[in-house]
Design an enzyme around this catalytic site. Structure first.
Site, mmCIF file in Angstrom:
data_model
loop_
_atom_site.group_PDB
_atom_site.id
_atom_site.type_symbol
_atom_site.label_atom_id
_atom_site.label_comp_id
_atom_site.label_asym_id
_atom_site.label_seq_id
_atom_site.Cartn_x
_atom_site.Cartn_y
_atom_site.Cartn_z
ATOM 1 N N GLU A 1 -20.631 -5.990 5.319
ATOM 2 C CA GLU A 1 -19.446 -5.919 6.150
ATOM 3 C C GLU A 1 -19.108 -7.278 6.754
ATOM 4 O O GLU A 1 -19.976 -8.101 7.019
ATOM 5 C CB GLU A 1 -19.662 -4.908 7.280
ATOM 6 C CG GLU A 1 -19.737 -3.476 6.805
ATOM 7 C CD GLU A 1 -18.363 -2.909 6.480
ATOM 8 O OE1 GLU A 1 -17.367 -3.644 6.599
ATOM 9 O OE2 GLU A 1 -18.311 -1.737 6.091
ATOM 10 N N GLN B 1 0.842 -1.200 0.000
ATOM 11 C CA GLN B 1 0.000 0.000 0.000
ATOM 12 C C GLN B 1 0.873 1.245 0.000
ATOM 13 O O GLN B 1 1.611 1.499 0.965
ATOM 14 C CB GLN B 1 -0.904 -0.006 1.234
ATOM 15 C CG GLN B 1 -1.900 1.134 1.311
ATOM 16 C CD GLN B 1 -2.687 1.088 2.616
ATOM 17 O OE1 GLN B 1 -2.112 1.229 3.681
ATOM 18 N NE2 GLN B 1 -3.986 0.888 2.526
ATOM 19 N N SER C 1 0.957 6.327 2.753
ATOM 20 C CA SER C 1 1.621 7.267 3.659
ATOM 21 C C SER C 1 2.848 7.894 3.016
ATOM 22 O O SER C 1 3.552 7.272 2.214
ATOM 23 C CB SER C 1 2.036 6.548 4.948
ATOM 24 O OG SER C 1 0.908 6.129 5.678
ATOM 25 N N SER D 1 4.900 -1.630 4.230
ATOM 26 C CA SER D 1 5.249 -3.025 4.469
ATOM 27 C C SER D 1 5.066 -3.829 3.191
ATOM 28 O O SER D 1 4.223 -3.497 2.349
ATOM 29 C CB SER D 1 4.382 -3.606 5.590
ATOM 30 O OG SER D 1 3.019 -3.497 5.279
#
Length: 694
Positions: A556, A437, A440, A472
């Site tokens: 969900e 991902q 950030s 990560s």
């Protein structure tokens, strides 16, 4: 959220709070100040007429025929309005001696003696008294007491000076331990009611009280204090709900465990929330005229009567060392009958395969992500998801962790093109594609909308340039989800686009490992230098990135909580089992067992809300905050329990476990940073759950 989750309990709580509010409990308590003989007869009469003390009395004896959870809901509501006088004592007595106290809700007050204190001494007609042989039910006149006003102005007690047991009637099958357990069970419900009132009062005041031209609830310090109150109140409520539920289940060992968790959690928690309420109220909260001190007084009195946190914590250590854990049974009320046979057959087919073949089989059967739509899942609702979890656990089949794919794939499923879904979803579920991902950045962590990685339009696609950090799996990933700014001229949230980046084939990607405090390099910096991303790797439309980054599938995930506690909590139990811990150290282990259990209970309550068709409650946000605290504190405790050994060791075979304990302790420091810092999450909880101003 209150103790009750079902529609019936929610309505009961609301009705009783409205009714009890009209009694003006705080006013009655103030009016009786200094009167040691005050029995609050009018309040008791009103409670009897409303049927509150008789909620759990059998219908043939004129009661409501309810169970412990019904009583807990009622006690919470009455404590929320500080109804004075006898109620807690008679409820405990009715639980322990239902046949012998039936009808006394109308004819008189049956209370109890605990630690040489007679509860409701001025008004009790009969009292339960413990002796070496069990419990006796004696007339109030047989118990000589010295009347006391005490700390709690809404109740009266008496110091027992003598007991005439000669005419007492034996209560079969109950003893002193049963008396204390039942008292903790129902007092925990009162603690939840006190905490709820204090939280609501503080939040209401913080929303309107102005200082420096702004509501004080907009100040981060106050917002965080209220969010911490929410955490404590939810923990108290979860433990109180669970001990009442365990009382109804009939499993004595499980009830013991739940009662000890409640004793560790509820009374300190209620006191903490009451103190914080006064802090938020400021000077007005310190006045006698405000009700806040009356709630603090009752919370302190309950803790004094029943807290004994270290004793309960010690019992939790003994129980967990022997292998006991809290196992909550979900009553699906027959709603699982239609789906369980097919699920059981599908799970059995997976379990029959070699371990290395199970992942593919889980994907084909839609069992890996059952809440996702077919062909990626089963479109399973809450009941079917719980059934799947139960059957997989019973068969010993574990789902593999799909890691970052758990963030990437829902967005692709819901917003991606057919070609993107075909290309990425099933291969990722099978483990053929590893994701990272790229969100950030050095200047955009919790404030993700301020990211600076830019994407410039070129023929056939986009060129991405910028720096990402804390990534990560970047050194092993095949693909990445990446947010980049495609329009600098619109508000921050609107100029972001969601890209899929080929980490293997793209030129211009430089991955640099970051060594963390553990000494390992799990995170990475990623530098993007004019990296080309084709148009077919843009998800949805340019500018949709912020909305897509917040995607969750409509159905969900509902998870069935297991009985295993947090990893470091289980490790602390291992150290306790090995012996050599001091009394205070064992109590610390018991406290982490209690908190870890509460975190599990929050998950159970969230699942029950889903099963009831309700929207998300505050449990998930609170579970994140409390879960982080539990994992960090437990990991630190494990290291502390090993004393000087942690100061000098070698991670060789002889000290391998100690090295892992130290690594876990250091590694958990990231938990209060990753996925949104604890401080930012408390801001979010304060604003979105409690409704405090920005």
């Amino acid at each position: 959220m209150s103790i009750g989750i079902s529609e019936e309990h929610t309505e009961l709580a609301a009705s009783l709070r409205s009714w009890a509010g009209a009694l003006d409990g705080p006013g009655l308590a103030r009016a009786a100040e200094g009167d040691e003989s005050a029995g609050f007869a009018d309040a008791w009469k009103a409670l009897v007429e409303m049927g509150v003390p008789a909620i759990a009395v059998a219908e043939e004896h004129g009661g409501g025929g309810g169970g412990p959870l019904d009583v807990a809901v009622a006690l919470e509501a009455c404590a929320h309005e500080l109804v004075p006088g006898p109620l807690l004592g008679p409820v405990v007595a009715a639980h322990l001696a239902p046949g012998q106290t039936a009808g006394d809700g109308v004819d008189g007050v049956v209370s109890l003696v605990l630690d040489d204190l007679a509860w409701d001494a001025p008004s009790a007609d009969r009292l339960l008294v413990a002796d070496g042989a069990g419990l006796l039910l004696v007339e109030g006149s047989a118990v000589a007491t010295e009347p006391l006003t005490g700390l709690d102005l809404s109740r009266r007690f008496g110091r027992v000076t003598a007991v005439d047991r000669s005419a007492g009637v034996r209560v079969e099958g109950a003893g002193a331990a049963d008396l204390r357990r039942a008292a903790v069970t129902y007092a925990a419900a009162e603690a939840a009611g006190l905490a709820r009132w204090c939280l609501a009062t503080a939040v209401s005041y913080a929303g309107v009280r102005e200082q420096f031209g702004r509501p004080i609830g907009s100040f981060q310090a106050v917002k965080h204090l209220c969010a911490e109150m929410l955490e404590s109140a939810e923990a108290v409520t979860a433990a109180a709900w669970d001990v009442a539920s365990a009382a109804a289940d009939g499993d004595r060992e499980q009830w013991d465990f739940a009662a000890d968790v409640a004793a560790v959690t509820c009374f300190d928690g209620a006191v903490d929330v009451a103190k914080s309420c006064i802090q938020v109220l400021g000077g007005i909260g310190f006045t006698f005229e405000h009700d806040a001190h009356l709630y603090l007084r009752r919370a302190l009195a309950l803790r004094g009567l029943l807290g004994r946190r270290d004793e309960a914590a010690e019992r939790l250590v003994t129980a967990t060392v022997s292998g006991r854990r809290r196992r909550v049974r979900l009553d699906l009320q027959g709603r699982d009958d239609a789906v369980r046979p097919a699920v059981r057959d599908d799970v059995a087919a997976v379990a029959a395969l070699p371990v290395e073949q199970r992942r593919d089989a889980l994907v084909r059967a839609g069992l890996l992500t059952p809440h996702w739509p077919a062909p990626y899942g089963r479109g399973a609702g809450a009941v079917e998801q719980v059934v799947i979890d139960e059957e997989l656990a019973a068969a010993g089949v574990e789902r593999p962790d799909i890691v970052i794919a758990g963030w990437a794939l829902p967005t692709i499923v819901q917003h991606g093109s057919d070609e993107q879904r075909e290309r990425f979803v099933l291969p990722s579920l099978r483990g053929e594609i590893v994701w990272c991902q790229l969100f950030s950045e050095p200047g955009a962590g919790s404030d993700l909308a301020s990211l600076r990685t830019r994407a410039v339009r070129v023929e056939g696609g986009w060129r991405l340039s910028g720096q990402k950090v804390w990534t990560s799996l970047a050194d092993r990933a095949d693909w990445a989800i990446c947010l980049a700014r495609t329009d600098p001229d619109v508000p921050q949230h609107r100029g972001i686009t969601y890209f899929l980046v080929d980490m293997r084939a793209s030129e211009g990607i430089d991955v640099r490992p970051l060594r963390e405090i553990t000494g390992e390099a799990l995170f990475n910096e990623v530098f993007l230098d004019d990296v080309f991303v084709p148009d077919d790797c843009v998800v949805a439309e340019p500018g949709d990135g912020w909305r897509l980054a917040r995607t969750t599938l409509a159905n969900e995930r509902v998870a069935m909580a297991g009985s295993r506690l947090a990893t470091s909590t289980e490790r602390a139990i291992e150290l306790a089992a090995a012996g050599g811990l001091e009394t205070g150290e064992r109590a610390a282990v018991g406290r982490t067992v209690a908190l870890s259990t509460v975190c599990m209970l929050l998950g159970v309550r969230s699942t029950l809300r889903s099963l009831a068709g309700q929207g998300p409650g505050p449990e998930s946000s609170v579970a994140k905050l409390l879960g982080v605290r539990n994992r960090q504190d437990a990991a630190e405790l494990v290291v502390d329990l090993q004393h000087a050994a942690v100061a000098a060791y070698r991670p060789d075979a002889s000290r391998e476990q100690l090295a892992e304990d130290v690594r876990e302790m250091l590694n958990t420091r990231c938990l209060s940073i990753a996925g949104g810092t604890t401080q930012v999450l408390r801001n979010v909880a304060g604003e979105r759950i409690l409704g405090l101003p920005r």
